[in-house]
Design a protein around this motif. Structure first.
Motif, mmCIF file in Angstrom:
data_model
loop_
_atom_site.group_PDB
_atom_site.id
_atom_site.type_symbol
_atom_site.label_atom_id
_atom_site.label_comp_id
_atom_site.label_asym_id
_atom_site.label_seq_id
_atom_site.Cartn_x
_atom_site.Cartn_y
_atom_site.Cartn_z
ATOM 1 N N PRO A 6 4.931 5.556 6.209
ATOM 2 C CA PRO A 6 5.658 6.710 6.768
ATOM 3 C C PRO A 6 5.037 8.054 6.418
ATOM 4 N N ASP A 7 4.417 8.163 5.248
ATOM 5 C CA ASP A 7 3.771 9.434 4.892
ATOM 6 C C ASP A 7 2.569 9.696 5.793
ATOM 7 N N GLY A 8 1.769 8.674 6.031
ATOM 8 C CA GLY A 8 0.631 8.827 6.925
ATOM 9 C C GLY A 8 1.051 9.169 8.333
ATOM 10 N N LEU A 9 2.135 8.547 8.808
ATOM 11 C CA LEU A 9 2.633 8.854 10.154
ATOM 12 C C LEU A 9 3.087 10.302 10.231
ATOM 13 N N ALA A 10 3.797 10.772 9.220
ATOM 14 C CA ALA A 10 4.277 12.153 9.215
ATOM 15 C C ALA A 10 3.126 13.151 9.207
ATOM 16 N N ARG A 11 2.025 12.798 8.556
ATOM 17 C CA ARG A 11 0.862 13.690 8.447
ATOM 18 C C ARG A 11 -0.169 13.451 9.543
ATOM 19 N N GLY A 12 -0.025 12.351 10.278
ATOM 20 C CA GLY A 12 -1.004 11.998 11.298
ATOM 21 C C GLY A 12 -2.340 11.579 10.726
ATOM 22 N N THR A 13 -2.299 10.945 9.540
ATOM 23 C CA THR A 13 -3.534 10.547 8.867
ATOM 24 C C THR A 13 -3.565 9.038 8.634
ATOM 25 N N ARG A 14 -4.747 8.511 8.507
ATOM 26 C CA ARG A 14 -4.925 7.078 8.269
ATOM 27 C C ARG A 14 -4.313 6.651 6.932
ATOM 28 N N LYS A 15 -4.469 7.489 5.925
ATOM 29 C CA LYS A 15 -4.144 7.096 4.553
ATOM 30 C C LYS A 15 -2.721 7.495 4.170
ATOM 31 N N ASN A 16 -2.299 7.028 2.998
ATOM 32 C CA ASN A 16 -0.995 7.436 2.483
ATOM 33 C C ASN A 16 -1.118 8.806 1.802
ATOM 34 N N ALA A 17 -0.043 9.258 1.172
ATOM 35 C CA ALA A 17 -0.047 10.602 0.595
ATOM 36 C C ALA A 17 -0.932 10.724 -0.643
ATOM 37 N N HIS A 18 -1.380 9.613 -1.211
ATOM 38 C CA HIS A 18 -2.371 9.643 -2.292
ATOM 39 C C HIS A 18 -3.794 9.650 -1.753
ATOM 40 N N GLY A 19 -3.936 9.601 -0.427
ATOM 41 C CA GLY A 19 -5.273 9.537 0.151
ATOM 42 C C GLY A 19 -5.898 8.160 0.083
ATOM 43 N N VAL A 20 -5.052 7.112 0.057
ATOM 44 C CA VAL A 20 -5.529 5.735 -0.058
ATOM 45 C C VAL A 20 -5.303 5.000 1.261
ATOM 46 N N ASP A 21 -6.308 4.262 1.675
ATOM 47 C CA ASP A 21 -6.184 3.361 2.825
ATOM 48 C C ASP A 21 -5.428 2.117 2.350
ATOM 49 N N LEU A 22 -4.197 1.953 2.816
ATOM 50 C CA LEU A 22 -3.372 0.849 2.336
ATOM 51 C C LEU A 22 -3.972 -0.509 2.684
ATOM 52 N N ASN A 23 -4.771 -0.562 3.721
ATOM 53 C CA ASN A 23 -5.382 -1.831 4.107
ATOM 54 C C ASN A 23 -6.701 -2.094 3.367
ATOM 55 N N ARG A 24 -6.929 -1.365 2.301
ATOM 56 C CA ARG A 24 -8.025 -1.650 1.369
ATOM 57 C C ARG A 24 -7.511 -1.724 -0.065
ATOM 58 N N ASN A 25 -6.180 -1.720 -0.232
ATOM 59 C CA ASN A 25 -5.585 -1.615 -1.556
ATOM 60 C C ASN A 25 -4.996 -2.927 -2.074
ATOM 61 N N PHE A 26 -4.990 -3.982 -1.264
ATOM 62 C CA PHE A 26 -4.386 -5.244 -1.696
ATOM 63 C C PHE A 26 -5.321 -6.000 -2.641
ATOM 64 N N PRO A 27 -4.759 -6.751 -3.593
ATOM 65 C CA PRO A 27 -5.572 -7.395 -4.630
ATOM 66 C C PRO A 27 -6.210 -8.707 -4.183
ATOM 67 N N TYR A 28 -6.994 -8.638 -3.121
ATOM 68 C CA TYR A 28 -7.830 -9.758 -2.711
ATOM 69 C C TYR A 28 -9.165 -9.196 -2.223
ATOM 70 N N ARG A 29 -10.242 -9.557 -2.917
ATOM 71 C CA ARG A 29 -11.571 -9.019 -2.638
ATOM 72 C C ARG A 29 -11.550 -7.486 -2.657
ATOM 73 N N TRP A 30 -10.718 -6.937 -3.549
ATOM 74 C CA TRP A 30 -10.645 -5.474 -3.660
ATOM 75 C C TRP A 30 -11.973 -4.950 -4.200
ATOM 76 N N ALA A 31 -12.382 -3.787 -3.701
ATOM 77 C CA ALA A 31 -13.587 -3.117 -4.190
ATOM 78 C C ALA A 31 -13.311 -1.622 -4.269
ATOM 79 N N ASP A 32 -14.017 -0.950 -5.110
ATOM 80 C CA ASP A 32 -13.845 0.495 -5.287
ATOM 81 C C ASP A 32 -14.564 1.215 -4.145
ATOM 82 N N LEU A 33 -13.814 1.535 -3.103
ATOM 83 C CA LEU A 33 -14.375 2.161 -1.911
ATOM 84 C C LEU A 33 -13.982 3.627 -1.844
ATOM 85 N N ASP A 34 -14.838 4.421 -1.229
ATOM 86 C CA ASP A 34 -14.583 5.848 -1.069
ATOM 87 C C ASP A 34 -14.625 6.215 0.417
#
Length: 244
Positions: free
Chosen positions: A101-129
């Motif tokens: 909902p935060d991303g939708l309100a801002r019109g941005t891909r990421k959440n309000a922390h600036g994180v792509d939620l579809n890269r944040n799950f704990p399976y094959r997670w990597a430190d991406l920028d």
């Protein structure tokens, strides 16, 4: 027990009951398809993440998710149409029209922390920028934690996660036959979404690895037509042998 002590005890108990948060609410009268409304968690900015329970409990359990990325909001209309229409039979259906909902309100891909939620799950997670910023660690975001807890609770047999704008249904997944059926039902091409090699920290990857059910990604184009969006709900119901 003395009367004064008894009254004090009752007052404390009533205060505790009224202060407890409500996780599930009864179905609203203006939405006959809804069995219950459940707030599965809150975003960084404390916006509720709401799941709507539709259909018939005891039937095959299916979950539809949209707006994981805040700038991919069109497919949520499909889920809202299922929620807001007539009663659904033949399927135990959950829909989460707005996962970010935060991303939708801002019109941005990421959440309000600036994180792509579809890269944040704990399976094959990597430190991406950059565009795919994955967060300080796997499962760090409140939205991720809420979805993981919800999936463990309801344990769906199928998940369809709706995105934009790559226009296709992913066949690089756990159940390729199901992916092909989804593609035929929605009149979308089959594609292999490999993220250029390995898809790190995705929701579908995490679920497919840890759960018995299967999850698939469906991508609409950047500007799906009204016909595409309005025809999708009945096609999805037929896909699962359900009806209104």
């Amino acid at each position: 027990m003395r009367l004064g002590t008894l009254l004090t005890t009752l007052a404390i108990a009533l205060t505790c009951l009224t202060a407890a948060p409500t996780y599930a609410a009864p179905a609203p009268v203006d939405r006959p398809a809804v069995i219950e409304k459940v707030v599965i968690g809150h975003s960084v900015r404390h916006r509720p993440i709401t799941a709507w329970h539709l259909g018939q409990p005891g039937k095959r359990k299916v979950l539809l998710i949209a707006t994981m990325h805040g700038d991919e909001g069109k497919p949520r209309q499909i889920l809202a149409s299922l929620r807001d229409g007539r009663r659904i039979r033949g399927i135990d259906l959950w829909v989460v029209p707005v996962y970010n909902p935060d991303g939708l309100a801002r019109g941005t891909r990421k959440n309000a922390h600036g994180v792509d939620l579809n890269r944040n799950f704990p399976y094959r997670w990597a430190d991406l920028d950059g565009s795919y910023e994955s967060g300080p660690r796997a499962g760090s975001e409140p939205e991720t934690k809420a979805m993981m807890a919800f999936l463990r609770k309801i344990r769906p047999s199928r998940i369809i996660s709706f995105h934009q704008p790559l226009y296709g249904v992913d066949t690089d997944t756990k159940d390729r036959a199901f992916s092909r059926r989804v593609a035929r039902a929605l009149h979308l091409p089959t594609k292999s979404f490999t993220c250029g090699g390995v898809c790190h920290g995705t929701m579908t990857g995490w679920f497919n690895h840890h759960a018995r059910g299967s999850a698939v990604t469906v991508e609409y184009g950047a500007h799906p037509s009204r016909r595409q969006l309005t025809s999708a709900p009945p096609r999805l119901l037929r896909l699962f042998g359900a009806r209104r």
